[in-house]
Write an enzyme that holds these catalytic residues in place. Structure first.
Site, PDB file in Angstrom:
ATOM      1  N   SER A  97      18.415  -4.846   5.281  1.00  0.00           N
ATOM      2  CA  SER A  97      17.213  -4.841   6.157  1.00  0.00           C
ATOM      3  C   SER A  97      16.349  -4.058   5.554  1.00  0.00           C
ATOM      4  CB  SER A  97      17.778  -4.572   7.469  1.00  0.00           C
ATOM      5  OG  SER A  97      16.311  -4.989   8.238  1.00  0.00           O
ATOM      6  N   ASP A 217      17.247 -16.678   9.702  1.00  0.00           N
ATOM      7  CA  ASP A 217      17.260 -15.376  10.062  1.00  0.00           C
ATOM      8  C   ASP A 217      15.887 -14.986  10.767  1.00  0.00           C
ATOM      9  OD1 ASP A 217      16.900 -12.333  10.264  1.00  0.00           O
ATOM     10  OD2 ASP A 217      17.582 -12.108   8.145  1.00  0.00           O
ATOM     11  N   HIS A 245      20.924 -11.606  10.833  1.00  0.00           N
ATOM     12  CA  HIS A 245      20.221 -10.819  10.096  1.00  0.00           C
ATOM     13  C   HIS A 245      21.383  -9.934   9.492  1.00  0.00           C
ATOM     14  CE1 HIS A 245      16.829  -8.665   8.365  1.00  0.00           C
ATOM     15  NE2 HIS A 245      17.307  -7.526   8.983  1.00  0.00           N
TER      16      HIS A 245
END
Length: 265
Positions: A97, A217, A245
């Site tokens: 991320s 996502d 995610h």
């Protein structure tokens, strides 16, 4: 002198090859999120895990709003962990991320240290800026921060399923991690994460990158992975058949297989 190993709760697992792995967790998370990945490489590759200051079991006394209000502060954490552990050559960074952007900033600053970046669910800009679709309108992100300020547990309950997707186990692990983070430190990292715009940095990344894009996502639409692939000069895009995610938590076998492909045989 700052004790980086204690400050960032560094865990250093030995290995026999010359290509080490460095794991960089996402917002609201900590190094424990890699628990399903690390065993696959134990013994063969040296593996270094750490918590950013303000996350996990890092030293809370080292936290500074001034330093950690932008992603550059977290990139300095990553580089200082590398320096403290001697990871200054052939390092493969496995990042999740927002740490994907952090790892890219680190690679721009110290390109000679890094061999490959494995980017799990990257998003260089979470804010929609048509024609670029980052996933969120600015007002929605501001409302999310207001919820964090007003009702921290409610914020954790709202965000965990959005990040986790359909996996109940991943949702539970994320919520526990969110709830164990100090609210002030979490808000600082949240603001740095959701309002960063690192799109202009993409062409400057000299390190080969493997983009692991989740097929469904909410935090990083498929178009984001395609955008990054188009703008990162040395990149490969792989779309994982994953909802959510956090493929490294919900589908670790897919991430393990992808990491193996960038390692020397």
């Amino acid at each position: 002198m700052i004790d980086i190993l204690r400050r960032n709760h560094v865990v250093d697992k030995p290995g026999t090859t010359d290509v080490p792995l460095l794991y960089a967790h996402g917002f609201g998370c900590n190094q424990d999120m890699w628990a399903d990945i690390v065993p696959a490489f134990e013994g063969r590759h040296r593996q270094v895990l750490f918590d950013y200051v303000g996350s996990g079991r890092s030293d809370p006394a080292a936290f500074s709003v001034q330093r950690y209000r932008t992603l550059e502060g977290y990139a300095q954490d990553l580089l200082e962990v590398c320096e403290a552990t001697g990871l200054t050559q052939d390092v493969v960074v496995v990042a999740h991320s927002v740490s994907c952007s952090i790892a890219m900033l680190a690679a721009i600053e110290r390109p000679q240290w890094f061999r490959h970046l494995v980017l799990v669910g990257p998003n260089p800009c979470f804010v929609n800026d048509p024609p670029y679709i980052g996933g969120f309108e600015r007002k929605d992100l501001l409302e999310l921060l207001e919820l964090l300020d007003r009702n921290y547990m409610g914020w954790a309950d709202f965000l965990a399923p959005v990040v986790a997707g359909a996996s109940e186990q991943t949702r539970s692990r994320l919520r526990e991690s969110f709830c164990s983070t100090d609210p002030v430190m979490a808000r600082t990292f949240a603001e740095a994460t959701f309002f960063a715009d690192n799109r202009a940095d993409l062409p400057r990344v000299p390190t080969p990158c493997l983009i692991l894009q989740h097929a469904r996502d909410a935090l990083a639409p498929l178009s984001v992975g395609e955008y990054m692939h188009a703008h990162l000069p040395h990149s490969t895009l792989q779309v994982l058949d994953v909802t959510g995610h956090c493929a490294h938590m919900s589908h670790p076998e897919l991430v393990i297989e992808a990491i193996r492909r960038v390692l020397p045989t």
